[in-house]
Design a protein around this motif. Structure first.
Motif, PDB file in Angstrom:
ATOM      1  N   VAL B 345      31.040 -93.951   3.827  1.00 58.03           N
ATOM      2  CA  VAL B 345      31.167 -92.738   4.643  1.00 58.03           C
ATOM      3  C   VAL B 345      32.525 -92.763   5.327  1.00 58.03           C
ATOM      4  N   ALA B 346      32.909 -91.630   5.902  1.00 57.63           N
ATOM      5  CA  ALA B 346      34.180 -91.575   6.623  1.00 57.63           C
ATOM      6  C   ALA B 346      34.132 -92.536   7.801  1.00 57.63           C
ATOM      7  N   ALA B 347      35.283 -93.132   8.114  1.00 60.66           N
ATOM      8  CA  ALA B 347      35.319 -94.048   9.253  1.00 60.66           C
ATOM      9  C   ALA B 347      36.267 -93.478  10.303  1.00 60.66           C
ATOM     10  N   TYR B 348      35.908 -93.675  11.555  1.00 60.03           N
ATOM     11  CA  TYR B 348      36.776 -93.213  12.642  1.00 60.03           C
ATOM     12  C   TYR B 348      37.136 -94.437  13.464  1.00 60.03           C
ATOM     13  N   ASP B 349      38.281 -95.044  13.149  1.00 59.32           N
ATOM     14  CA  ASP B 349      38.655 -96.246  13.878  1.00 59.32           C
ATOM     15  C   ASP B 349      39.018 -95.895  15.313  1.00 59.32           C
ATOM     16  N   PHE B 350      38.902 -96.897  16.181  1.00 58.91           N
ATOM     17  CA  PHE B 350      39.204 -96.687  17.590  1.00 58.91           C
ATOM     18  C   PHE B 350      40.700 -96.493  17.749  1.00 58.91           C
ATOM     19  N   ASN B 351      41.103 -95.293  18.127  1.00 61.24           N
ATOM     20  CA  ASN B 351      42.523 -94.990  18.194  1.00 61.24           C
ATOM     21  C   ASN B 351      42.780 -93.808  19.130  1.00 61.24           C
ATOM     22  N   PRO B 352      42.863 -94.080  20.428  1.00 64.43           N
ATOM     23  CA  PRO B 352      43.041 -93.000  21.404  1.00 64.43           C
ATOM     24  C   PRO B 352      44.344 -92.221  21.171  1.00 64.43           C
ATOM     25  N   ALA B 353      45.374 -92.911  20.689  1.00 64.53           N
ATOM     26  CA  ALA B 353      46.650 -92.221  20.469  1.00 64.53           C
ATOM     27  C   ALA B 353      46.469 -91.152  19.393  1.00 64.53           C
ATOM     28  N   ALA B 354      45.791 -91.529  18.297  1.00 71.38           N
ATOM     29  CA  ALA B 354      45.532 -90.561  17.231  1.00 71.38           C
ATOM     30  C   ALA B 354      44.667 -89.418  17.748  1.00 71.38           C
ATOM     31  N   ALA B 355      43.684 -89.769  18.601  1.00 70.68           N
ATOM     32  CA  ALA B 355      42.805 -88.744  19.153  1.00 70.68           C
ATOM     33  C   ALA B 355      43.601 -87.739  19.978  1.00 70.68           C
ATOM     34  N   ASN B 356      44.502 -88.264  20.827  1.00 74.32           N
ATOM     35  CA  ASN B 356      45.348 -87.386  21.637  1.00 74.32           C
ATOM     36  C   ASN B 356      46.197 -86.476  20.753  1.00 74.32           C
ATOM     37  N   ASP B 357      46.695 -87.087  19.684  1.00 73.80           N
ATOM     38  CA  ASP B 357      47.528 -86.367  18.743  1.00 73.80           C
ATOM     39  C   ASP B 357      46.768 -85.193  18.106  1.00 73.80           C
ATOM     40  N   ILE B 358      45.541 -85.508  17.659  1.00 73.98           N
ATOM     41  CA  ILE B 358      44.716 -84.470  17.040  1.00 73.98           C
ATOM     42  C   ILE B 358      44.510 -83.305  18.013  1.00 73.98           C
ATOM     43  N   LEU B 359      44.185 -83.641  19.256  1.00 73.37           N
ATOM     44  CA  LEU B 359      43.907 -82.597  20.241  1.00 73.37           C
ATOM     45  C   LEU B 359      45.151 -81.775  20.553  1.00 73.37           C
ATOM     46  N   ASP B 360      46.299 -82.466  20.644  1.00 73.25           N
ATOM     47  CA  ASP B 360      47.553 -81.740  20.893  1.00 73.25           C
ATOM     48  C   ASP B 360      47.806 -80.723  19.783  1.00 73.25           C
ATOM     49  N   LYS B 361      47.668 -81.239  18.544  1.00 73.80           N
ATOM     50  CA  LYS B 361      47.951 -80.376  17.400  1.00 73.80           C
ATOM     51  C   LYS B 361      46.963 -79.229  17.310  1.00 73.80           C
ATOM     52  N   ALA B 362      45.732 -79.479  17.740  1.00 74.87           N
ATOM     53  CA  ALA B 362      44.710 -78.438  17.666  1.00 74.87           C
ATOM     54  C   ALA B 362      44.905 -77.380  18.747  1.00 74.87           C
ATOM     55  N   GLY B 363      45.853 -77.641  19.658  1.00 72.09           N
ATOM     56  CA  GLY B 363      46.166 -76.627  20.649  1.00 72.09           C
ATOM     57  C   GLY B 363      45.425 -76.789  21.966  1.00 72.09           C
ATOM     58  N   TYR B 364      44.748 -77.917  22.165  1.00 72.71           N
ATOM     59  CA  TYR B 364      44.090 -78.152  23.453  1.00 72.71           C
ATOM     60  C   TYR B 364      45.047 -78.957  24.321  1.00 72.71           C
ATOM     61  N   THR B 365      46.014 -78.273  24.906  1.00 71.58           N
ATOM     62  CA  THR B 365      47.059 -78.997  25.628  1.00 71.58           C
ATOM     63  C   THR B 365      46.582 -79.442  26.999  1.00 71.58           C
ATOM     64  N   LYS B 366      47.213 -80.495  27.479  1.00 74.34           N
ATOM     65  CA  LYS B 366      46.852 -81.029  28.785  1.00 74.34           C
ATOM     66  C   LYS B 366      47.370 -80.118  29.895  1.00 74.34           C
ATOM     67  N   GLY B 367      46.558 -79.923  30.905  1.00 73.64           N
ATOM     68  CA  GLY B 367      46.975 -79.124  32.049  1.00 73.64           C
ATOM     69  C   GLY B 367      47.779 -79.975  33.012  1.00 73.64           C
ATOM     70  N   ALA B 368      48.079 -79.424  34.192  1.00 75.33           N
ATOM     71  CA  ALA B 368      48.888 -80.130  35.173  1.00 75.33           C
ATOM     72  C   ALA B 368      48.191 -81.411  35.634  1.00 75.33           C
ATOM     73  N   ASP B 369      46.863 -81.403  35.644  1.00 76.83           N
ATOM     74  CA  ASP B 369      46.132 -82.580  36.109  1.00 76.83           C
ATOM     75  C   ASP B 369      45.897 -83.593  34.987  1.00 76.83           C
ATOM     76  N   GLY B 370      46.478 -83.373  33.825  1.00 76.77           N
ATOM     77  CA  GLY B 370      46.322 -84.308  32.713  1.00 76.77           C
ATOM     78  C   GLY B 370      45.073 -84.070  31.888  1.00 76.77           C
ATOM     79  N   ASN B 371      44.326 -83.032  32.249  1.00 81.83           N
ATOM     80  CA  ASN B 371      43.079 -82.773  31.518  1.00 81.83           C
ATOM     81  C   ASN B 371      43.221 -81.578  30.583  1.00 81.83           C
ATOM     82  N   ARG B 372      42.557 -81.688  29.444  1.00 74.82           N
ATOM     83  CA  ARG B 372      42.560 -80.582  28.494  1.00 74.82           C
ATOM     84  C   ARG B 372      41.434 -79.604  28.829  1.00 74.82           C
ATOM     85  N   PHE B 373      40.225 -80.142  28.994  1.00 71.45           N
ATOM     86  CA  PHE B 373      39.093 -79.302  29.419  1.00 71.45           C
ATOM     87  C   PHE B 373      38.020 -80.196  30.037  1.00 71.45           C
TER      88      PHE B 373
END
Lengths: 329, 536
Positions: B345-373
């Motif tokens: 099956v697909a594997a999702y290795d532990f990788n917060p940097a990649a996770a942040n990257d995915i979210l950035d690219k998906a358009g969920y940008t961080k607000g002033a407080d560092g939070n996306r949502f």
């Protein structure tokens, strides 16, 4: 004696509206909690489908409106029927009758111990205010009062049951022992030593402090000064004049603490696996068992009213002025 | 079972052999365990209905399985992972429309009545199918049970029903109760639900509410060598710390279902005379799952779910929260179900940097407080571990800019909030894998479950392709083809992440070493304990 009966009747009548308010308030409080008995039950059995959920809800009468259920409950209460426990599938009255004696035994012993020893130590501390003995007792009581009861219970059971093996670790009596009469009483006493100590120690500290503070106030009063001037012995002054008068606030507190102790016994009953009232209340809350919880709260309210009545009688005995005003009104 | 005899000369050959021989002697002792004695066990709950034919749950089985037996029990070495109990053989027809059970001869109920196929037919049609929480699903298409003779029961289904499912469900859903006790009564209100009468090795003797359940030996048990014990007492100990202390004080001899907190295991395992056993729960694997509310627009986005999966360090969860007593999960079927499990099956290795990257690219940008949502996170209150994982998940999400607010509630409130009101964004749930994906697993991702069904897909996830596979598997009679469909099911679930499987765990048994034959089947704690014995 006749006055006491008159007083009892008046108290009983005046308590009825209080109890009714307690019942209605509890009912709506429970009603406002999220989730009901069916949710709790399905969670405990690992799930079920929507039809099962609906069928259970109907069989518990939970599909009826809030007011209809309140009316149903009040009308069965009027017939002195406490209803049916959903979580245990047995009558509430029977459940309470089973568990209450254990808790009364636990609370009664703990109250007697904490009141007796606490006030005695309080007299010792208050007899010579500011002495080394007084300071040691005061500091000691502060420390004990600050200890959480569940922790005290665990420490006692590890020390005296696991390590020393002097007392049984849990339960109210040896399971399926077949003991009767005196040997059973002895068995139950052995089981009660640790939980009663754990519960009593906390309140003992409280009684000690109140007694000591009360004595400190009485020492300064004129009649004590007069007694000292008369040349009475110190022990006579302490016991007859100071302690007797300082006992009054302690008796008041006894009434108040009886309610608090009912709550404190939840923890102790869990730690020592005693099938008591407190644990029943906890299980009723977890199971969202409204009839059982109402029965428990109602019984507790009656208990507190009864204890306060007894306290008033004792109070009247200690201080005749109080009894006279109650009886004359 | 024969024990190899060891000659005196062989024994003299060396210390290695000497060691081996003591091991053998120990084993021989276990087989020929002394009869008699009272085993005292910790119980942490008192089920209001003890009838396992109506309520198939571990809390009920724990006590009732010693008294009332199923047609077959799970086994480490039996064919298809089963050992016979009240049935001695079972056979499914090729068209999937019937299953024939050969029943055990010479079995009597505890009240002396003979056990026959009529009891099985009655239990199946009047209890398992209409009333039981899990049987309602497994036996949904059961139409009739033929009883050509006393020891044959033929189950007839209106639609093809996979024999594989029936077989896998046998230990859990087929507890047989006596027809003569329940017939013609209001089954839900029958006193037999709590004063159990069964065919098992132990008879129900006494229940003292709040204190204990006592079971005594069944002298007329069909297996003449069993039971070994005279009595089993289930002692009600609601406080977990007390259960450990009671074991140390030798007031109880066994605590199952992790009644002793994980944090105490290390200390207890060093106490002389106490052993910690993690075997015996293979068929009751619990799963730690992040449930997702797909009604929430961010969470309906696969990229966000992937990012969350990458943010979770499964190794940390296993090592720190479960103290090593768990395994990282790869998908919706646990490794303990090798019949169905696939690691492909697909594997999702532990990788917060990649996770942040995915979210950035998906358009969920961080607000002033560092939070996306912001999200509402509801950890289920059933286990310490589910709550602790909730705390961990909050931190893991914070690392990728998702602000999760934890909402704790007790069981009733949690169930209502998640499964009826859908008032959550993420929830932490502990579903159980019960031997076959069709029993309690596919329901977690299948669409169209009505509101209020606990431990189901209440996140509103809809995937027609997945639904199709689930439906197909439920009708596929051919075992190999059905197994294959469930492999595909796992791949689809892990690829699309309707939920995130994080870890899977069994429970821990802690016992005095005087207790013999512990954990000798994959659902030992809820099996009949016929061969369990006490060393004197």
């Amino acid at each position: 004696m006749k006055r006491a009966i008159l007083l009892l009747r008046r108290r009983a009548i005046s308590s009825l509206p209080v109890l009714l308010i307690v019942v209605i308030f509890t009912f709506f409080l429970l009603e406002s909690a999220s989730g009901d008995a069916v949710d709790a039950y399905l969670g405990s059995i690992g799930g079920g489908d929507a039809a099962l959920k609906q069928a259970l809800r109907e069989s518990y009468g939970l599909d009826r409106s809030t007011l209809a259920r309140l009316w149903l409950y009040l009308s069965s209460l009027a017939r002195l029927d406490l209803g049916w426990s959903v979580a245990f599938d047995r009558p509430v009255g029977v459940l309470i009758a089973e568990r209450l004696p254990n808790t009364l035994l636990l609370m009664g012993s703990a109250t007697a111990l904490s009141f007796g020893v606490g006030s005695a130590l309080g007299i010792l501390a208050g007899a010579r205010p500011g002495s080394v003995r007084d300071r040691l007792l005061s500091i000691g009581s502060l420390i004990v009062y600050a200890i959480p009861s569940f922790w005290l219970g665990l420490v006692l059971s590890i020390a005296f049951s696991v390590k020393l093996r002097w007392f049984p670790i849990a339960g109210i009596e040896t399971i399926a022992s077949g003991k009767t009469g005196f040997s059973r009483a002895l068995d139950i006493s052995a089981h009660l030593v640790l939980p009663v100590s754990a519960l009593a120690l906390i309140y003992l500290a409280l009684f000690l402090r109140v007694m000591r503070a009360g004595m400190g106030q009485v020492w300064k009063l004129d009649f004590v000064l007069f007694a000292r001037a008369k040349g009475l012995s110190r022990s006579r002054i302490v016991l007859r004049h100071v302690a007797r008068n300082a006992l009054l606030p302690l008796v008041t507190m006894l009434g108040l603490q009886s309610a608090a102790m009912l709550g404190g016994s939840v923890v102790i009953e869990s730690v020592f696996a005693i099938p008591g009232f407190g644990r029943l209340a906890q299980e009723a809350v977890n199971g969202r068992d409204a009839p059982l919880l109402m029965g428990i709260i109602l019984t507790s309210a009656v208990l507190v009213i009864a204890v306060n009545f007894l306290v008033d009688l004792v109070y009247a005995g200690l201080d005749p002025r109080i009894g006279a005003s109650e009886g004359g009104a | 079972m024969t024990v190899p005899s060891i000659s005196r000369r062989t024994l003299m050959k060396g210390t290695a052999l000497l060691l081996a021989s003591t091991a053998l002697a120990r084993q021989a002792l276990a087989q020929a365990a002394p009869a008699g004695g009272r085993l005292i066990v910790a119980a942490d709950s008192e089920p209001k209905n003890l009838n396992p034919a109506i309520v198939a749950s571990n809390g009920v089985f724990f006590i009732a399985s010693k008294v009332i037996e199923p047609l077959a029990e799970a086994s480490f070495d039996g064919k298809d992972g089963l050992a016979p109990r009240l049935a001695t053989a079972w056979e499914g027809s090729a068209d999937g429309l019937s299953v024939t059970f050969k029943l055990r001869d010479g079995v009597t109920w505890h009240d002396g009545q003979p056990f026959t196929s009529l009891d099985v037919a009655f239990s199946a049609l009047n209890i398992w199918k209409p009333l039981q929480n899990l049987g309602r699903l497994v036996f949904a298409n059961l139409e009739a049970v033929d009883t050509p003779d006393d020891y044959t029961a033929i189950f007839r289904f209106s639609k093809p029903t996979p024999f594989q499912l029936i077989r896998n469900a046998l230990p859990v859903v087929t507890s047989v109760v006596a027809k003569h006790i329940f017939d013609g009564s209001d089954i839900a209100a029958n006193p037999g639900n709590n004063k159990l009468v069964g065919t098992g090795p132990f008879k129900f003797a006494e229940y003292k509410p709040g204190e204990y359940y006592r079971l005594t030996r069944n002298e007329n048990y069909w297996d003449k060598d069993q039971p070994k014990l005279d009595e089993i007492v289930f002692r009600v100990l609601p406080d977990r710390a007390s259960a450990g202390a009671a074991l140390e004080a030798d007031e109880i001899q066994l605590a199952a279902f992790s009644a002793v907190p994980l944090a105490d295991l290390d200390r207890l395992s060093k106490v002389d005379g106490i052993k910690v056993i993690s075997k015996g729960y293979e068929a009751l694997t619990y799963q730690l799952v992040v449930e997702i509310n797909h009604r929430r627009k961010e969470l309906a986005d696969l990229r966000v779910r992937q990012a969350i999966a990458h943010a979770i360090d499964k190794k940390f969860v296993v090592d720190t929260i479960f103290l090593g007593y768990a395994a990282a999960a790869t998908g919706p079927v646990p490794k303990n179900a090798p019949e169905f499990y696939t690691s492909d099956v697909a594997a999702y290795d532990f990788n917060p940097a990649a996770a942040n990257d995915i979210l950035d690219k998906a358009g969920y940008t961080k607000g002033a407080d560092g939070n996306r949502f912001k999200l509402k996170l509801r950890p289920a209150p059933y286990f310490n571990e589910t709550r602790q994982f909730g705390d961990y998940l909050r931190q893991a999400l914070a690392a990728i800019g998702i602000d999760a607010e934890i909402v704790n509630a007790d069981a009733a409130a949690h169930l209502k909030a998640v499964y009826t009101d859908h008032d959550f964004d993420l929830a932490v749930g502990p579903p159980v894998f019960r031997g076959d994906p069709a029993i309690s697993t596919t329901i977690l991702v299948q669409s169209g479950t009505p509101d209020g069904v606990p431990f189901s897909n209440q996140g509103g996830y809809v995937n027609p392709e997945l639904d199709k596979i689930i439906k197909q598997a439920s009708e596929t009679v051919d075992t190999a083809a059905r197994t294959d469909l469930y492999r595909k099911f796992q791949q689809l679930v892990v690829a699309d992440l309707p939920l995130i499987n994080v870890a899977e765990w069994g429970f821990i048994t802690v016992a005095r070493d005087t207790v013999l034959n512990v954990s000798d089947n994959p659902r030992w704690a809820v099996s009949n304990w016929g061969d369990t014995a006490l060393r004197s």
